[in-house]
Design an enzyme around this catalytic site. Structure first.
Site, PDB file in Angstrom:
ATOM      1  N   SER A 186       0.837  -1.192   0.000  1.00 17.72           N
ATOM      2  CA  SER A 186       0.000   0.000   0.000  1.00 17.72           C
ATOM      3  C   SER A 186       0.876   1.248   0.000  1.00 17.72           C
ATOM      4  CB  SER A 186      -0.952  -0.028   1.204  1.00 17.72           C
ATOM      5  OG  SER A 186      -1.834   1.072   1.187  1.00 17.72           O
ATOM      6  N   THR A 187       0.762   2.087   1.024  1.00 11.62           N
ATOM      7  CA  THR A 187       1.444   3.382   1.066  1.00 11.62           C
ATOM      8  C   THR A 187       2.957   3.243   0.857  1.00 11.62           C
ATOM      9  OG1 THR A 187      -0.199   4.070   2.699  1.00 11.62           O
ATOM     10  CG2 THR A 187       1.731   5.479   2.427  1.00 11.62           C
ATOM     11  N   HIS A 213      -2.717  -1.127  -3.247  1.00 13.73           N
ATOM     12  CA  HIS A 213      -3.822  -0.199  -3.022  1.00 13.73           C
ATOM     13  C   HIS A 213      -3.603   1.023  -3.905  1.00 13.73           C
ATOM     14  CE1 HIS A 213      -4.248  -1.956   1.326  1.00 13.73           C
ATOM     15  NE2 HIS A 213      -4.592  -2.812   0.391  1.00 13.73           N
ATOM     16  N   MET A 306      -0.121   1.239   5.191  1.00 10.86           N
ATOM     17  CA  MET A 306      -0.900   1.517   6.387  1.00 10.86           C
ATOM     18  C   MET A 306      -1.863   0.378   6.668  1.00 10.86           C
ATOM     19  SD  MET A 306      -1.786   5.565   5.780  1.00 10.86           S
ATOM     20  CE  MET A 306      -2.936   5.569   7.163  1.00 10.86           C
ATOM     21  N   ASP A 309      -4.114  -4.828   6.200  1.00  3.66           N
ATOM     22  CA  ASP A 309      -4.590  -5.655   5.098  1.00  3.66           C
ATOM     23  C   ASP A 309      -3.559  -6.726   4.781  1.00  3.66           C
ATOM     24  OD1 ASP A 309      -6.157  -6.567   2.952  1.00  3.66           O
ATOM     25  OD2 ASP A 309      -5.104  -5.245   1.546  1.00  3.66           O
TER      26      ASP A 309
END
Length: 366
Positions: A186-187, A213, A306, A309
């Site tokens: 993600s991030t 993401h 973050m 998940d």
């Protein structure tokens, strides 16, 4: 108090972003700027903890301003990007130059639906402001430099700085051969994924599925960018295509990746269910599907991001005999998703991002 400078050529956007951030008692917008030049002045004057940066601006655009920030006064920068192909390509370039992450904004002829990003904006600002800057400083030193390209797959001219060839690996006697790698990220993901995949050889003996993401408008350009710099092939996944070794499939934004195990092949599935998943694509949905389809033949990898998940899906994968790698705290932009795996005792190895590609190669035969 987290100090923020907002840089955007739209007066409405400056006011909207500042208002959303100032709602949080832990955040203070100390200045706004209408272009890159003014933004640099405000950053020098106020020394903010985080900067939000528009891309398209007069006098000095966001990419040019970002280069100056990363070279002169490195700090976390969040790009504010339109959901267009052009916006996606510029944002990916920004992350290559050192931006931590991006916030998408919805643009249309009749409205600017910026309020949808409010919670995400505040969460990202607070999370990245608390992270150590060592890895950002290292990335900033690369700003403006030309990346070494991978050797061409189509017989084209050899690059100036090819990735060193590695000796062919043979399967150790009695070892478990893994032929599917599932990645959740993600991030801060795009630079991490690029660094990891660029190490892999063209004859990589497994298929790769990636749940990053990212908005739908971004995943196609992201895959295309990776395909241009990696020796393996990289593409946006299409429903029903056959999984091939040496190919990485990026989940389309807003949809999930699953697999369909056939007698002699694995088919990639791009699906909408579960529609109520917090993240689409979801790393947990991917890991669950891979666990059910191939079990111990899979290797799960969790990179910077973050939240948590991937945690529940990784539990399932591990229970089926799969292995798990987690990115190290010191090399993550946000140590959330990997931390969840590590804290749950699911990670077989904790690996720096610079070593992750090699670790994947080694773990195919463990």
């Amino acid at each position: 108090m987290i100090k923020v400078v907002v840089v955007d050529d739209s007066a409405f956007m400056r006011k909207a972003l500042a208002a959303m951030l100032d709602k949080d008692p832990e955040i203070e917008v100390v200045a706004t700027a209408r272009d890159g030049e003014e933004g640099l002045e405000m950053i020098r004057r106020h020394q903010p903890d985080v900067v939000t940066m528009d891309i398209e601006m007069p006098r000095m655009d966001g990419l040019t301003a970002l280069r100056h920030v990363m070279m002169e006064m490195p700090r976390p920068v969040l790009m504010v990007s339109s959901l267009t192909t052009e916006g996606a390509e510029a944002t990916l370039k920004a992350m290559e130059l050192g931006a931590v992450d991006f916030i998408p904004k919805q643009l249309s002829k009749v409205s600017l639906d910026i309020v949808k990003i409010e919670d995400e904006l505040r969460a990202k600002v607070k999370t990245i402001a608390r992270r150590r800057m060592s890895h950002l400083l290292a990335r900033a030193s690369l700003a403006g430099r030309v990346r070494p390209a991978a050797p061409a797959r189509d017989g084209g001219a050899a690059p100036a700085q090819p990735v060193a060839e590695r000796p062919a690996r043979t399967r150790p006697s009695g070892s478990q051969c893994r032929d599917l790698v599932a990645i959740g990220v993600s991030t801060g993901g795009p630079p991490a994924v690029q660094k990891m995949l660029s190490v892999l050889p063209a004859d990589f003996p497994a298929g790769i599925l990636i749940a990053q993401h990212m908005p739908a408008a971004f995943t196609g350009p992201f895959a295309k960018r990776l395909d241009g710099v990696c020796r393996i092939a990289v593409k946006e996944a299409e429903d029903g295509e056959r999984l091939q070794h040496g190919v990485a499939y990026v989940a389309p934004g807003g949809r999930h990746l699953r697999i369909d195990q056939k007698v002699s092949r694995i088919d990639v599935r791009v699906v909408d269910e579960p529609r109520d998943a917090l993240y689409k694509p979801s790393a947990s949905v991917l890991f669950d599907a891979v666990a059910a389809g191939v079990g111990r033949r899979a290797l799960g990898v969790v990179l910077t991001g973050m939240g948590s998940d991937g945690l529940e899906g990784m539990r399932t994968l591990k229970a089926k005999g799969g292995r798990a790698l987690a990115q190290s705290d010191s090399t993550c932009v946000v140590y959330g998703m990997p931390k969840a795996i590590v804290d749950a005792g699911l990670a077989d190895e904790i690996v720096d991002i610079d070593e992750m590609g090699e670790a994947i190669l080694q773990n195919l035969y463990k």
